[in-house]
Design a protein around this motif. Structure first.
Motif, PDB file in Angstrom:
ATOM      1  N   HIS A 142      72.498  39.590  73.530  1.00  0.00           N
ATOM      2  CA  HIS A 142      72.262  38.535  73.999  1.00  0.00           C
ATOM      3  C   HIS A 142      74.022  37.934  75.361  1.00  0.00           C
ATOM      4  CE1 HIS A 142      70.576  34.202  74.423  1.00  0.00           C
ATOM      5  NE2 HIS A 142      71.890  34.085  74.528  1.00  0.00           N
ATOM      6  N   HIS A 202      75.319  36.249  79.325  1.00  0.00           N
ATOM      7  CA  HIS A 202      74.891  36.047  80.250  1.00  0.00           C
ATOM      8  C   HIS A 202      75.861  36.428  81.130  1.00  0.00           C
ATOM      9  CE1 HIS A 202      72.198  33.100  78.754  1.00  0.00           C
ATOM     10  NE2 HIS A 202      73.092  33.076  77.504  1.00  0.00           N
ATOM     11  N   GLU A 254      65.749  32.982  77.226  1.00  0.00           N
ATOM     12  CA  GLU A 254      65.496  32.206  75.710  1.00  0.00           C
ATOM     13  C   GLU A 254      64.881  30.744  75.560  1.00  0.00           C
ATOM     14  OE1 GLU A 254      69.728  30.338  74.094  1.00  0.00           O
ATOM     15  OE2 GLU A 254      70.302  32.146  76.312  1.00  0.00           O
ATOM     16  N   HIS A 269      68.547  33.893  68.236  1.00  0.00           N
ATOM     17  CA  HIS A 269      69.154  34.478  68.865  1.00  0.00           C
ATOM     18  C   HIS A 269      70.927  33.358  68.421  1.00  0.00           C
ATOM     19  CE1 HIS A 269      71.752  32.648  71.949  1.00  0.00           C
ATOM     20  NE2 HIS A 269      71.329  31.775  72.211  1.00  0.00           N
ATOM     21  N   ASP A 309      76.824  35.783  73.331  1.00  0.00           N
ATOM     22  CA  ASP A 309      76.536  35.014  74.173  1.00  0.00           C
ATOM     23  C   ASP A 309      77.319  34.365  75.446  1.00  0.00           C
ATOM     24  OD1 ASP A 309      74.471  33.086  74.548  1.00  0.00           O
ATOM     25  OD2 ASP A 309      75.125  31.393  73.171  1.00  0.00           O
TER      26      ASP A 309
HETATM   27 ZN   LIG Z   1      72.536  31.926  75.894  1.00  0.00          ZN
END
Ligand SMILES: [Zn+2]
Ligand SMILES: [Zn+2]
Length: 286
Positions: free
Chosen positions: A25, A27, A112, A174, A224
């Protein structure tokens, strides 16, 4: 020191792990990561992070997420609407639309989506409605749902229970940051739990306890990124390479070597994300 800007402390380099594994996970389309993704992905590979899942938070910007995944063989995308944007996209984020967008070969997960009662940026009923639309898309496609749950343990557990009774669906909790019982509930319902840099935080005692109680075959690791860099990098921009630090912490907690934990979490990822074809480096390490 008065009047002078405090210099950033020199931090040790990230210690690479010799067996390839996955950041489940991140971005890559956010902030500085998006400015030099080739360098970010290369630094990840140098640390052992040989693949990653870059996550969608709004259908409005899904095109950017998909374009990022298309640039790299070892980066995949998800499609979905984060609870922060649930109110804005309640009309668009239908099960039908999600299923349609998920047909793209680089899309291996839904989300998500979920519940965020810490920020409450969308009304709770709307968050729940959009969450359920994503669950239905996961059930229909067989792609795992990436679940965001913050300060919403009771409702998350209730909705997961109710929806599982309608028909099972694969999912990942997550950036797990809740009480250990929610991780156990997720496992009971067939889910996986992904741990982030919070595992290394002084105040992460609950999260460490959850990680210790998990069956090994349901564990995943993530950053994350660009958020939540693990200690001792906390406060710096997080990138997928930092997964190596969290993986080492997880290995220590479970009494395994980092290499064993890399193998376990990579196997788990590819067992769950059946649409992702492992890059050659994983077969070579097996
Ligand atoms: Zn996230
Ligand atoms: Zn999240």
């Amino acid at each position: 020191m008065s009047g002078q800007k405090k210099a950033k402390k020199e931090l040790p380099p990230i210690e690479p792990v010799g067996v390839p594994f996955v950041d489940s996970h991140c971005h890559l389309t956010y902030g500085t990561l998006a400015k030099e993704p080739e360098a970010v992905v290369q630094r990840a590979a140098d640390a052992g992070v040989a693949a990653m899942l870059t996550i969608s938070t709004k259908l409005e910007t899904f095109g950017e997420v998909l374009a990022m995944a298309e640039r790299f063989d070892n980066v995949w995308a998800s499609v979905g609407t984060h609870p922060h944007h649930a109110a804005d996209e309640a009309q668009e984020a239908t099960t039908e639309r999600l299923v349609e967008l998920a047909a793209h070969p680089k899309v291996i997960a839904i989300g998500e989506a979920g519940l965020d009662y810490f920020y409450d940026r969308s009304p709770r009923e709307v968050q729940q409605q959009v969450f359920r639309a994503h669950i239905a898309a996961a059930r229909q496609t067989g792609l795992p749902l990436v679940i965001h749950s913050r300060d919403a343990e009771e409702d998350t557990a209730r909705i997961l229970q109710e929806e599982t009774e309608k028909g099972a669906f694969p999912f990942i909790m997550h950036c797990f940051s809740a009480e250990p019982w929610l991780a156990e509930k997720a496992v009971e319902l067939g889910g996986y739990v992904s741990f982030s840099g919070i595992l290394t935080f002084r105040k992460g005692e609950n999260v460490r306890e959850a990680a210790v109680r998990m069956p090994l075959e349901r564990l995943l690791v993530e950053t994350d990124a660009p958020f939540l860099a693990p200690e001792p990098y906390r406060g710096r921009i997080c990138e997928p390479a930092h997964t190596a630090v969290t993986l080492r912490k997880l290995a220590e907690l479970r009494g395994r070597t980092p290499e064993e934990m890399a193998r376990i979490t990579a196997e788990n990822f590819f067992r769950l994300c059946t649409k992702a074809k492992p890059p050659a480096v994983f077969a070579e390490a097996a």
